[in-house]
Scaffold this motif. Structure first.
Motif, PDB file in Angstrom:
ATOM      1  N   PRO A 269     -12.042  39.802  28.084  1.00  0.00           N
ATOM      2  CA  PRO A 269     -12.798  39.731  29.342  1.00  0.00           C
ATOM      3  C   PRO A 269     -11.907  40.069  30.535  1.00  0.00           C
ATOM      4  CG  PRO A 269     -13.193  37.788  27.986  1.00  0.00           C
ATOM      5  CD  PRO A 269     -12.073  38.529  27.347  1.00  0.00           C
ATOM      6  N   GLY A 270     -12.399  40.924  31.419  1.00  0.00           N
ATOM      7  CA  GLY A 270     -11.670  41.268  32.624  1.00  0.00           C
ATOM      8  C   GLY A 270     -10.509  42.224  32.431  1.00  0.00           C
ATOM      9  N   GLU A 271     -10.284  42.719  31.221  1.00  0.00           N
ATOM     10  CA  GLU A 271      -9.139  43.581  30.949  1.00  0.00           C
ATOM     11  C   GLU A 271      -9.432  45.051  31.241  1.00  0.00           C
ATOM     12  OE1 GLU A 271      -6.572  41.367  27.403  1.00  0.00           O
ATOM     13  OE2 GLU A 271      -7.552  43.287  27.039  1.00  0.00           O
ATOM     14  N   LYS A 272      -8.343  45.792  31.525  1.00  0.00           N
ATOM     15  CA  LYS A 272      -8.343  47.251  31.532  1.00  0.00           C
ATOM     16  C   LYS A 272      -7.397  47.722  30.439  1.00  0.00           C
ATOM     17  CE  LYS A 272      -9.420  48.788  36.249  1.00  0.00           C
ATOM     18  NZ  LYS A 272      -8.895  49.556  37.413  1.00  0.00           N
ATOM     19  N   ARG A 273      -7.760  48.828  29.786  1.00  0.00           N
ATOM     20  CA  ARG A 273      -6.896  49.424  28.763  1.00  0.00           C
ATOM     21  C   ARG A 273      -6.704  50.899  29.110  1.00  0.00           C
ATOM     22  NH1 ARG A 273      -4.462  45.642  25.859  1.00  0.00           N
ATOM     23  NH2 ARG A 273      -4.746  46.494  23.757  1.00  0.00           N
ATOM     24  N   TYR A 274      -5.431  51.315  29.177  1.00  0.00           N
ATOM     25  CA  TYR A 274      -5.074  52.688  29.550  1.00  0.00           C
ATOM     26  C   TYR A 274      -4.578  53.467  28.342  1.00  0.00           C
ATOM     27  CZ  TYR A 274      -5.250  51.756  34.607  1.00  0.00           C
ATOM     28  OH  TYR A 274      -5.660  51.455  35.880  1.00  0.00           O
ATOM     29  N   TYR A 275      -4.963  54.756  28.283  1.00  0.00           N
ATOM     30  CA  TYR A 275      -4.528  55.674  27.229  1.00  0.00           C
ATOM     31  C   TYR A 275      -4.214  57.015  27.896  1.00  0.00           C
ATOM     32  CZ  TYR A 275      -7.313  52.092  24.940  1.00  0.00           C
ATOM     33  OH  TYR A 275      -7.844  50.890  24.557  1.00  0.00           O
ATOM     34  N   ALA A 276      -3.081  57.589  27.560  1.00  0.00           N
ATOM     35  CA  ALA A 276      -2.652  58.836  28.188  1.00  0.00           C
ATOM     36  C   ALA A 276      -3.088  60.036  27.360  1.00  0.00           C
ATOM     37  CB  ALA A 276      -1.133  58.838  28.350  1.00  0.00           C
ATOM     38  N   VAL A 277      -3.440  61.134  28.046  1.00  0.00           N
ATOM     39  CA  VAL A 277      -3.772  62.396  27.385  1.00  0.00           C
ATOM     40  C   VAL A 277      -3.197  63.538  28.219  1.00  0.00           C
ATOM     41  CG1 VAL A 277      -5.871  61.622  26.203  1.00  0.00           C
ATOM     42  CG2 VAL A 277      -6.018  62.428  28.560  1.00  0.00           C
TER      43      VAL A 277
END
Length: 651
Positions: A269-277
């Motif tokens: 809950p409330g999280e952000k998840r980052y992935y690079a491309v």
């Protein structure tokens, strides 16, 4: 005739068509494929432990001349008869060994491959005697359930049956359930209250909400068997995941770098998840994220999953948000976003540059919503531009023949079994299909459609016998249509994706616009994603509250499906119809799959790369199966021994 009047006039024939459905046999549950690399889910990695109240009150008469324990034994027998062969199942009891004692809980049958006879024998030997240590039993039951192997994601279910509240006090059941619900991914606690009311019911409801599960009310022996069947089958039919395990980061710094493919992560809950491309300046790039909370877990109408694409330190290339839009209980939730470079001859923006970008997933949850981490299934795809000199066909932003008034197939429905998610969606073509669905369940199907074609379908929920309840109780039915790259389509005001359900016949109409390359430059959210052919996905959901309405454990559902229009050989202007020896001519896998009476003929080959997302496309390319019609995108699918070219693109 106005649209609302047309809908009313259809009620009678919907009811008639569904009467036969209710009496039909339930199709066998499709088994997951163990040969798929990276596959995981409730099938191979799920497990169930029944926690059965064996306290002294279970010796009381249940109103039928039998004891509550006798009725519980019969209900458990019905449950194990309905579970898939070999499904890991165990049995724990409390209050069975001593007249008094708050440590009286015992694992009678370890969680292992289902042995129906052994479980029934174990239940038959249980005698009600003692106290009700629910909190301790829940903690022990969580230890009974094996962890999925190899980091796989599976549903681990505690199914508690009780006729009263905990009388031991420590540990408090709700606190235990909350702690267990937050500890890991995939654990759910369902509770069934057998002839309970007041404080006992409130406690069991609290345990279920805190434990990411559902409370089922069972005022009599018949409803006990029905609700136990629903809860156990919902566990066994959990979403089958597929993808490479990764771990997104809380900021762009250090984010894992993704290539085109399919991935698995989790989000709280409330999280952000980052992935690079790393992207070039000319390709269309898409990204979809499917969150899979436990079915029926507590959610708010405005709980959301947001996907976005970021460039540089402060530039956003757009975002899309998906919401549950109901609070009966959680369902799979998909959000998708695309980076589509400007058309030739138009000015280029900052997000048309080559360089490092970040794909971002954000979860928003209201207070009181499910606090567990949710599995995330991510799909990242890259689509090269058309070859130089190729003029694409005009966009197709209108529904045309696929409007809500489209005439859909009739005739006798054929039994099918929908999949648990995108990865094992059941392939269907034009025709009438019959299935059965549980409250809080989502079933999945896929329908091939190529250039120039559009998918149009109705979903009809059956006329079901209802339980006797004071006042009116309503749930809902819902459907969603997704592009091959898993972009959810909104219906654009032509269609509404939900309907109220009270046990009476009701229907939803849904469809997409025709597939056209230049749809990507349109602004409508119902048009822009429909710019490449392939497998379109249909999800069908029944609301969790239907468990308080329908008398049968499962509810009948009928799909009437059409794929309209001739399939074209490519995306170019004035493209001819696809040649029969190299493609699907005039809806080859749809309209030509119907017999002369209009009855359905099932698509027989649902294998190949068509349902495997971008990961499958990459694998096909590595095997030399890709044919260049659109650079880097078109692949060959075998179907009934023929080579068939199908364009698969981002949306």
């Amino acid at each position: 005739m106005k649209a609302r009047d047309r809908h009313r006039s259809r009620g009678a024939w919907i009811g008639g068509a569904l009467l036969a459905l209710v009496a039909g046999a339930t199709p066998a549950v499709a088994a997951p494929s163990d040969s798929v690399p990276g596959a995981s889910g409730a099938g191979p990695n799920g497990s169930l432990v029944l926690v059965l109240d064996s306290s002294g009150s279970m010796a009381d008469d249940d109103g039928t001349g039998r004891t509550r324990m006798e009725s519980a034994r019969a209900a458990v027998g019905t449950v194990v008869d309905g579970l898939p062969d070999g499904y890991p199942t165990g049995l724990r009891v409390y209050g069975a060994d001593r007249a008094r004692g708050c440590t009286d809980t015992r694992l009678v049958r370890p969680v292992r491959g289902l042995d129906r006879t052994a479980v029934k024998r174990a239940v038959a030997a249980v005698k009600p005697r003692g106290d009700t240590p629910i909190g301790l039993s829940l903690r022990k039951a969580a230890e009974d359930l094996p962890r999925p192997s190899g980091g796989a994601i599976g549903t681990r279910t505690i199914l508690l049956v009780s006729d009263g509240e905990d009388n031991c006090g420590a540990p408090p059941p709700c606190e235990v359930a909350e702690q267990l619900g937050k500890e890991g991914v995939g654990l759910r606690i369902d509770t069934v209250g057998f002839q309970v009311e007041g404080a006992a019911r409130e406690q069991l409801e609290c345990v279920a909400v805190a434990g990411n599960g559902r409370y089922y009310d069972a005022p009599d022996a018949e409803s006990l068997a029905r609700q136990l069947q629903r809860a156990s089958q919902l566990s066994a039919d959990g979403y089958r995941f597929r993808g490479e395990r990764i771990a997104g980061t809380a900021t762009s710094a250090g984010a894992p770098v993704l290539g085109p493919g399919q991935y698995l992560d989790t989000i709280g809950p409330g999280e952000k998840r980052y992935y690079a491309v790393d992207l070039d300046a000319v390709s269309t790039v898409d990204f979809s994220a499917t969150a899979v909370p436990q079915p029926g877990a507590a959610v708010d109408t405005f709980d959301a999953m947001r996907t976005s694409i970021a460039y540089g330190t402060d530039s956003s290339c757009g975002s899309e948000t998906a919401r549950f839009s109901q609070k009966e209980g959680a369902t799979p939730l998909t959000s998708a976003i695309a980076r589509i470079p400007a058309a030739r001859g138009k000015g280029k923006g900052i997000c048309d540059r080559a360089g490092r970008y970040w794909l971002v997933v954000e979860r928003e949850s209201k207070k009181g919503s499910d606090a567990a981490r949710w599995p995330l299934e991510l799909v990242h795809g890259v689509e090269a531009p058309l070859k130089k000199g190729v003029t694409p066909a005009q966009s197709r932003p209108e529904y045309g023949k696929g409007s809500e008034d489209a005439v859909l197939p009739s005739g006798d429905p054929r039994d099918i079994r929908g999949g648990t998610g995108f990865n094992d969606a059941e392939e269907i073509g034009r025709g009438v299909w019959r299935d059965r669905i549980l409250p809080a369940q989502t079933l999945w199907y896929k329908v091939p459609a190529g250039w120039g074609q559009q998918v149009r379908y109705d979903v009809e929920f059956a006329n079901e016998p209802t339980v006797e309840r004071g006042g009116s109780t309503y749930s809902y039915g819902a459907t969603q249509l997704f592009t091959p790259a898993r972009f959810p389509l909104t219906g654009g005001g032509e269609f509404s994706p939900t309907t109220l359900y009270s046990g009476r016949p009701t229907a939803i109409r849904m469809g997409g616009v025709p597939v056209a390359w230049t749809n990507r430059y349109e602004y409508g959210s119902q048009v822009r994603p429909v710019h490449a052919g392939g497998d379109f996905y249909i999800s069908v959901t029944l609301g969790a509250r239907a468990a308080d309405i329908a008398e049968n454990p499962q509810i009948g559902v009928v799909l009437r499906v059409s794929v309209l229009g001739d399939e074209l050989a490519g995306p170019e202007h004035n493209a001819p119809a696809a040649a029969e020896e190299t493609g699907r001519k005039a809806g080859r896998t749809a309209d030509e799959k119907a017999d002369k009476k209009g009855n359905s003929i099932r698509v027989e080959d649902s294998g190949g790369t068509g349902g495997a997302g971008w990961t499958g496309i990459a694998a096909a390319a590595g095997a030399g199966a890709v044919v260049v019609v659109i650079a880097g995108l078109v692949f060959v699918r075998g179907r009934r021994g023929r080579a068939a070219q199908t364009t698969r693109g981002s949306a």
